[in-house]
Design an enzyme around this catalytic site. Structure first.
Site, short mmCIF file in Angstrom:
data_model
loop_
_atom_site.label_atom_id
_atom_site.label_comp_id
_atom_site.label_asym_id
_atom_site.label_seq_id
_atom_site.Cartn_x
_atom_site.Cartn_y
_atom_site.Cartn_z
N TYR A 125 -37.08 102.67 -36.41
CA TYR A 125 -38.35 102.68 -35.68
C TYR A 125 -39.40 102.15 -36.63
O TYR A 125 -39.60 102.71 -37.72
CB TYR A 125 -38.73 104.10 -35.26
CG TYR A 125 -37.90 104.66 -34.13
CD1 TYR A 125 -38.15 104.29 -32.82
CD2 TYR A 125 -36.87 105.55 -34.38
CE1 TYR A 125 -37.39 104.82 -31.78
CE2 TYR A 125 -36.11 106.08 -33.35
CZ TYR A 125 -36.38 105.71 -32.05
OH TYR A 125 -35.63 106.22 -31.02
N PRO A 169 -40.64 108.21 -28.69
CA PRO A 169 -39.20 108.50 -28.76
C PRO A 169 -38.74 108.98 -30.14
O PRO A 169 -37.61 109.43 -30.29
CB PRO A 169 -38.56 107.15 -28.44
CG PRO A 169 -39.56 106.14 -28.88
CD PRO A 169 -40.91 106.77 -28.71
N ARG A 179 -26.61 105.68 -37.20
CA ARG A 179 -25.95 105.80 -35.90
C ARG A 179 -24.44 105.70 -36.02
O ARG A 179 -23.88 105.51 -37.10
CB ARG A 179 -26.46 104.65 -35.00
CG ARG A 179 -27.92 104.77 -34.60
CD ARG A 179 -28.03 105.52 -33.30
NE ARG A 179 -27.23 104.85 -32.28
CZ ARG A 179 -27.67 103.89 -31.47
NH1 ARG A 179 -28.94 103.55 -31.51
NH2 ARG A 179 -26.87 103.29 -30.61
N ASP A 182 -30.99 107.92 -28.01
CA ASP A 182 -29.76 108.18 -28.75
C ASP A 182 -29.68 109.58 -29.36
O ASP A 182 -28.59 110.04 -29.66
CB ASP A 182 -29.54 107.13 -29.83
CG ASP A 182 -30.67 107.10 -30.86
OD1 ASP A 182 -31.62 107.89 -30.73
OD2 ASP A 182 -30.59 106.30 -31.80
#
Lengths: 733, 733
Positions: free
Chosen positions: A284, A360, A276, A52
C-alpha cells in the site's frame, strides 16, 4: 406493475451482490434451508487482488461452516509486524517488532489470502449444502416495498424487477494503462456504472423478470443501488489522501519483506507491506504527488503500476525494490462513511460496503462486511422458518451500526497517523508522533482481530444496562420485542458465574475432550453455524453425587412437556433441532460413564443411529494435545458449573445457575415463537439426527439410568439392563 | 510378438493395480515427471469398506504430498484402546485403557477412514500434478522381459499385452446373500477372477494393445497376476481362523463403542471394535462356528451379515448390540505369507498384497502396501530421470522384504493371541494369557505406528554393519553398487552428532520458525515428496563468529564448480532442483538477518522471484505455538550443529560434521550419476524456482554479503549496497 409477458416468481430472500457479504448471507440461507436467490451485476467472479486480510474472528466463522482449514492452508500467516521509521539521520530503520495477532486471543491468527479464493470457498460450500447458485450478469432495476404487508409473516412485500445482462454488458472495462489485472473499476476513484448498465439494457423486455421477496439484502458495495433506492445517506467525508496498491513478487534487499511492515519515511510518504501467499507481497503506497481536483476526485488516468512503484521506491530508499511479476493493482482515495440506516422496515437490509466505507489498510473491509452478514443471516433464517419473531431483526442495525461507527472512528485516526509525515522531534507539531502511531497500531490490532465486538443489551443479549445506549440507539429491548404474548421479560444473566464468557461477546474456545471417544477438540468446533441456539451446560463435578443431583434436576426440567426445549421444537423434529445442549463436565473422564451418569437428554437416542456420542465433553487431560483447563479459562466454578446460552452466531446471550430455569425460559420467550408449526426447513448438517419415538426413548432411558452404578475405580464396566434394540433385521440405507 | 493391427506404444513405467500401492506408485511418477500408466481390472473405484486404518507414518507421507489435512479432517481419530476381558465371573469387563498412539512419536495419530476416500485423495492429487489417470477395466494378458536389454538405461525391456474389458466384464459380482455392499469378491475366501476375465475377453483382438515399458510395478493384490508371471512363490500358510467384518452404525449399550476395543469373551470368541467416521463402527468378529473344509477353504455362502452379527452379539453379551444401517461387510481367513522375491532384474517390481498377506486387524495392510510403493517410487523416478544409477533399485527388496518379514512375524503372534480363548488361570495352558496379549498389543502399537522402520546399511544409508545382514540378504553395499566409476566408497555417518536422528529411520518432526517471516512450522512440512534429496544444515549458533565462519566454509565448498550440489545439477536447472539445502540455526531469530548473515546458497536468488525465503529456519520461540526445542529434541549440539542428508522419502541417509565434505561427496557418489544431462523432468512442485544467471548471482551476493553488519541489538535494520534489479518494466505472467 409487471408487463404481462414478464415472468414473475417468489423467493424468501433476495440477495443483491455476490461479494463476501452477499456470499456470507447466501451461506446462512443455505444452512437454514431458506429459498434464496443471489444476483450480481458482474459476469464473472474475481480472480485476483481485492481484499486479502482475514481476522481471527473471520477464520472462526469460516470454521463454524467447516472451511477454515482451506483458508488456513493456502493463506500466508501474519506473525510479526515491523515498525520502520526514520532514525536521527533520516534513514529508515526497524524500530520495533510486535506480534501481528495478540497471543492467546484465538486459536487462529490473522492471515492473508486474496478475495477470489475466499469467494471460491463460499461457492463450494453453497454447492455442498444447497442449490443456491450465484446468478451473474443480473442486476435490479426497480424496488417497491408494499408497506401494508410489512407485518404479515407470510407476505412478500418486496417487488424487484431484475435485468439479465448480456455477457458483454456484464464484463467491466479494465484500465487501458497496462496489461495487468487492475481493480480501478471497483475503486472509489471510478464512477459507478450501475445506472449505465441499467440504461443500456432497458428497452429489451425479454431480459427482465419480476421477483417478489419476503426479505432482501443489499450487499452491492459502496455505490449500493439498493441503498440509493431506499434514499439512505452515507455520513462522513473523503480525505485528500490517495493510495496505490500493488500485488507483486518483489525483488528486493529490504530485509523485512516477509513481515508486515508499516514504513514511514522522513519526507517521502508511507508504505505498508503485506506479505502474501505464493511469494506475493502487497504494497500500500501513499501517492503524495497525486491530489484530488476541484471536484474532490483524483484523475485516475495518471495512476499506473509504474507510478505507484516509483513512489514505493522513494519511500523505501535506500533499500531497492522492483519486480518482474505484478498480479494486480489499484488505487483509492481514503474516505470514512457510515450509513444512516441499515434496514428499511426490517424487510430490506444493507450490509458491507453499502453501509460503511473506509481505508483498506487495516484489513477490515472484507471482515466487517462478512460479519455484518454473519450477524444478519441467521436472524432472517430463523424468522422465515418461523422459529423467531420478526422483532429480533431490529438487533441487526443496533448491533452492526454501532460496530461500523467504531470502525470508522478507528480508521479515521489510524489513516491520519499513517498518512502523515513523522515528527522530527517533540516540537514538530505538524508531524505525527511515531509513539502515538505505534500505540494506535497496537490498539488497532486488538480491534482488527474482530474479537473485541461486544453487542449491547437486547432481547438476544441478557445483560444489564440500556439497550439503546449500548447499541446505535435502535429500540431492541425485550418489552418492545415480545410481540408473541409470551412470558418474555428482561433477563439479566449472571456474569459472575462465568467470568471469562462475557455476555454479548463471542464464546471463546478452549480444548475439551470427548467423553465417549477421548478425542480432544477446540470447544468452538462444536458451535457450528447451522441456525441452532445452544445451551452449554457446564455440569461441574459429575463424580459428586450432590452436583449430579443438580444436573439431574436441571435435565428433568428440560425433559418436561412444556420445557424450554420442547416448547420450541416441533414434535416431529429431533429434540436437538432448534436448541442443542452441549455438556462440559469437570470430573475425571475415567471416573464417569456416558450412558450411566448423564441424563438421556444430554446424549439423545435415535432409533436408527443409537446414542449421540458427540454432545458430552470433559475438561480433562488429552494424550497428545495437553490440557485445555477450560473451566479455569472460562472462569467457571469446577464444582457447581453454570448454564450458558450461545446464539447461533456464537455470541453469548445468557448465563445462569442450573436452578434458574425460569430465567432461561424468559430468555427464550423473548427470541422464539411457541408452537412454531411453521418450522420446516432448518438444516442441521454436521450431525443430522432423527427424532426417536417416545417408546424408544423410554426403552433407552430404562437401560441407561436404571442400571447399576459404575464401579468407582474407573476400571470394570457393567452391563445395565435389557437392550432397546429389537434385533432389527439387516437393513440398507 | 504383436499382431500387425494391435496398437503399440512405449511408456516409462507401467503400474498394474490401482489400489493404495498402485496409486502411491503413480503419485511418485506424477511428482517425478515420469511418463507412466496405471491400469486396473475393475471398472470402478471402491466406495466403501476395505482397509481403513492409517498409521502415523502414512499420514506423514500424505502430508509430504500435501493431502494429509483431508484425511485428518474426515477421519475418526483413534485415541484410546479398551482391553475387555472376562472377569472371575466370566462376564466381560474393561480391564485396561491404553493410548492408541504412543504420545510424542509423531505429530499425527492413528486414524480410520475408508479406503475409497484415501483413493479419492490420491486421484485428486494425480490430477493436480500430472495427466496420469487410472485406466479402469484394463488388465494385462501377457508379460515378456527381454533379458538382453536389462542393463540398457534407454531400452524398454518389458512388453505387456493389455486387454480393455467391457463395462460389464469389469464389474465384480456382489454376493447374492444381501443387498449390502460386500467385499467378499476381494476376500481370500473367494477364488480369483483374473484368468476368467482374460479368458472371456480373448478372441476379440480389437480390445488389445501392446505396451513397451522400462519398468513395471505389480500392485495387483494377493492373487497378483504379475507375481504369477514371474513364477515367484508366497511363503507361509493359512490358519483355521475365519473372521467376519461389519461396518455398521451400532445401536448398543456397550459403553466403549467409540473406543477401539479388543474384546476376549470367556468362551464365545473375540471381537475387535474400531470406531469409524460418520458414526460408523467396524467390528472384526471371530466366526468360531465356520471352519475350513478339507481343501482348507471355508464355504463363503454360509457367511452373511446376520451370521456375523449373531457371533458378535454372543461375544459382547451381556451388552446388547444391533443396527439399522450396514455400510459394508466381508469375511476372510487369516493367513500370513511373504513373497520370495520383490523384483525381477530390478525391472519388474511387486508391492503390497502381491508380496505380503496377513490379518487386517492390526490395521497394517493398506499402510505397509503404500509404504512399499513409497519406498520404490522415487527410486524408479530418479533412475528414469537419469539422476541415480539403477543399482539403487536393489534396495527396494532389501529394505521392504525385511519389513514384510517383520510384519508377518508380528501378525502371526498377534493373531494367535487374539483368536485364542482367554486362559482361565495360570494353569490353563490351552488358553491365552491376557497379560501376554496386552504386552503384544502395546508392542504392536509401536510396530503399527510405522515409525519403527529402520532400514539397514546400504548405498542409501551410511551406517555401520553388514548390509546383507541388516536387510533381507540382498547385496546393496556400496562396492556392488558403484557402477558409475565415481568416488563412491562406504561411508559411515556420525550418529553421535545427532543422537535422535537415527540413520535409516525417518527424520522426526519438531517445530521450527521461519527466519524471514517468523511463522512456525513442523520441520517435516518442508521435507516434501518431490524427488529431491536434502542436505539439512544444522548451522548451530549463527550469532557466534567462529561458528559462522564454519558455515561460510561449508557453503563455499558447496558453491564450488565441482561441488556435491553442482556436480549433480544440470547447469540449466535451478540450483536446488536435485539436492535442496534446508538450514536450521540456533541463534535467536532477532539476532541474525537472513540476507546479511546467511551465505547465498542457503537462500538462492532468482531473477524473477528474488530471494528464496523458505529455506532458512531457526530453533526459537514462536508467538502462538510455543517452542519446538528442536536442537535438543534432535540431539544436536546447539553451538556446532552438523550436516544431515535426508532421502527423498524422509529417511536419514548420512550425518557428518560441517568439515566432512569428502564423506558427503562419497555418499552422493554412491547414489547419483555425475553430469546427468538426462535429467529433464523432475518436478519441484511446492516452491518452483528458476535458475538465476551467474551475473545476477554476483550482483545479489554483492548487496547481501558486502553490506555493513546489522546492529547487534536486533533493532535497527540497514541498507547494504546497490540493488540487483534493473528497474524492470511492469511485466505480466
Amino acid at each position: 406493475m409487471a408487463g404481462s409477458d414478464i415472468p414473475e416468481s417468489n423467493c424468501d430472500v433476495l440477495i443483491v451482490g455476490a461479494g463476501p457479504a452477499g456470499l456470507m448471507s447466501a451461506t446462512w440461507m443455505a444452512r437454514c434451508g431458506i429459498k434464496a436467490r443471489i444476483v450480481d451485476k458482474r459476469g464473472t467472479k474475481i480472480f485476483s487482488g481485492q481484499a486479502d486480510g482475514l481476522q481471527c474472528r473471520s477464520l472462526e466463522i469460516f470454521d463454524s461452516f467447516g472451511f477454515a482449514d482451506r483458508v488456513w492452508k493456502e493463506s500466508n500467516h501474519m506473525i510479526e509486524v515491523s515498525c520502520i521509521n526514520p532514525g536521527p539521520d533520516g534513514r529508515i530503520r526497524r524500530s520495533d517488532r510486535v506480534p501481528d495477532t495478540i497471543p492467546g486471543v484465538s486459536r487462529f491468527q490473522q492471515v492473508v489470502l486474496h478475495q477470489g479464493r475466499i469467494e471460491r470457498f463460499f461457492l463450494d460450500h453453497l454447492k455442498k449444502y444447497s442449490d443456491i447458485t450465484v446468478e451473474r450478469g443480473v442486476l435490479p432495476e426497480s424496488l417497491d416495498i408494499d408497506a401494508s404487508k410489512i407485518e404479515d409473516n407470510d407476505a412478500y412485500p418486496i417487488t424487484v424487477k431484475l435485468r439479465h445482462l448480456t455477457d458483454e454488458e456484464a464484463m467491466p472495462a479494465q484500465s487501458k494503462s497496462s496489461d495487468i489485472a487492475d481493480g480501478l473499476f471497483r475503486s472509489n476513484l471510478a464512477a459507478d456504472d450501475t445506472d449505465d448498465l441499467i440504461r443500456k439494457s432497458t428497452g429489451n423486455e425479454g431480459n427482465a423478470e419480476i421477483v417478489h421477496a419476503k426479505y432482501m439484502i443489499g450487499c452491492d458495495g459502496a455505490h449500493s443501488w439498493t441503498r440509493r433506492q431506499l434514499g439512505y445517506e452515507m455520513q462522513g467525508e473523503a480525505t485528500d489522501y490517495i493510495w496505490g496498491v500493488l500485488d507483486i513478487i518483489p525483488i528486493t534487499n529490504f530485509p523485512d519483506i516477509r513481515m508486515r511492515c508499516a514504513i514511514h519515511s522522513a519526507n517521502s510518504g508511507s508504505v505498508m507491506v503485506i506479505p502474501r501467499e505464493n511469494g506475493l507481497v502487497r504494497l500500500y503506497i501513499q501517492l503524495s504527488e497525486i491530489r484530488p481536483d476541484a471536484s474532490g476526485r483524483a484523475d485516475r488516468s495518471k495512476i499506473t503500476p509504474d507510478v505507484i512503484m516509483k513512489a514505493a521506491q522513494k519511500t523505501m530508499s535506500p533499500y531497492k525494490i522492483t519486480y518482474e511479476y505484478c498480479d494486480w493493482w489499484t488505487a483509492y482515495q481514503i474516505g470514512q462513511r457510515v450509513g444512516t440506516n441499515f434496514d428499511a422496515h426490517q424487510r430490506v437490509f444493507l450490509a458491507g460496503d453499502a453501509v460503511h466505507t473506509h481505508s483498506p489498510k487495516a484489513g477490515q473491509g472484507m471482515n466487517v462486511s462478512m460479519q455484518d452478514a454473519f450477524n444478519l443471516g441467521w436472524k432472517i433464517g430463523l424468522v422465515v422458518n418461523g422459529v423467531s419473531p420478526r422483532s429480533i431483526l431490529k438487533t441487526y442495525q443496533s448491533e452492526r451500526r454501532r460496530i461500523a461507527q467504531d470502525l470508522i472512528a478507528f480508521d479515521h485516526r489510524f489513516s491520519r497517523l499513517f498518512s502523515g509525515r513523522p515528527a522530527k522531534d517533540v516540537t514538530d507539531e505538524a508531524g505525527v508522533s511515531m509513539e502515538e502511531f505505534k500505540a494506535a497500531f497496537v490498539k488497532g490490532n486488538q480491534f482488527a482481530s474482530g474479537l473485541s465486538v461486544d453487542y449491547g443489551a437486547s432481547m438476544l443479549v441478557a445483560k444489564p444496562g440500556d439497550s439503546a445506549e449500548q447499541g446505535d440507539g435502535t429500540d431492541v429491548g425485550v418489552a418492545g420485542a415480545a410481540t408473541n404474548g409470551s412470558s418474555a421479560r428482561k433477563v439479566v444473566g449472571k456474569q459472575e458465574l462465568a467470568t471469562n464468557i462475557p455476555l454479548g461477546m463471542r464464546f471463546q474456545s478452549f480444548q475439551v475432550v470427548n467423553q465417549a471417544g477421548a478425542r480432544p477438540y477446540p470447544f468452538q468446533y462444536w458451535l457450528m453455524s447451522d441456525g441452532r441456539f445452544r445451551i452449554v451446560l457446564f455440569a461441574g463435578n459429575m463424580a459428586d453425587e450432590k452436583q449430579k443431583e443438580r444436573v439431574r434436576k436441571f435435565c428433568a426440567e428440560l425433559e418436561k412437556p412444556g420445557s424450554v426445549i420442547r416448547r420450541y421444537t416441533p414434535p416431529d423434529r429431533a429434540i436437538d433441532s432448534v436448541i442443542e445442549i452441549l455438556t462440559l463436565h469437570s470430573a475425571k473422564r475415567v471416573d464417569v460413564e456416558l450412558l450411566v451418569d448423564f441424563p438421556t437428554i444430554l446424549h439423545p437416542f435415535d432409533e436408527k443411529r443409537g446414542w449421540d456420542y458427540d454432545k458430552v465433553f470433559v475438561d480433562d487431560e488429552s494424550y497428545h494435545e495437553g490440557f485445555g483447563d477450560a473451566y479455569k479459562n472460562y472462569g467457571v466454578d469446577k464444582e457447581r458449573g453454570c448454564v450458558v446460552v450461545v446464539r447461533p452466531d456464537q455470541y453469548v446471550g445468557y448465563i445462569g445457575e442450573l436452578e434458574d430455569v425460569e430465567d432461561l425460559e424468559a430468555y427464550f420467550a423473548g427470541v422464539m415463537i411457541k408452537d412454531n408449526a411453521g418450522l420446516a426447513r432448518t438444516k442441521v448438517n454436521r450431525n443430522v439426527r432423527e427424532t426417536p419415538s417416545a417408546s424408544m426413548l423410554d426403552a433407552a432411558k430404562a437401560y441407561t439410568l436404571d442400571g447399576p452404578p459404575p464401579e468407582t475405580n474407573g476400571g470394570a464396566t457393567e452391563a445395565d439392563g435389557p437392550a432397546s434394540g429389537s434385533g432389527a433385521a439387516v437393513g440398507t440405507q
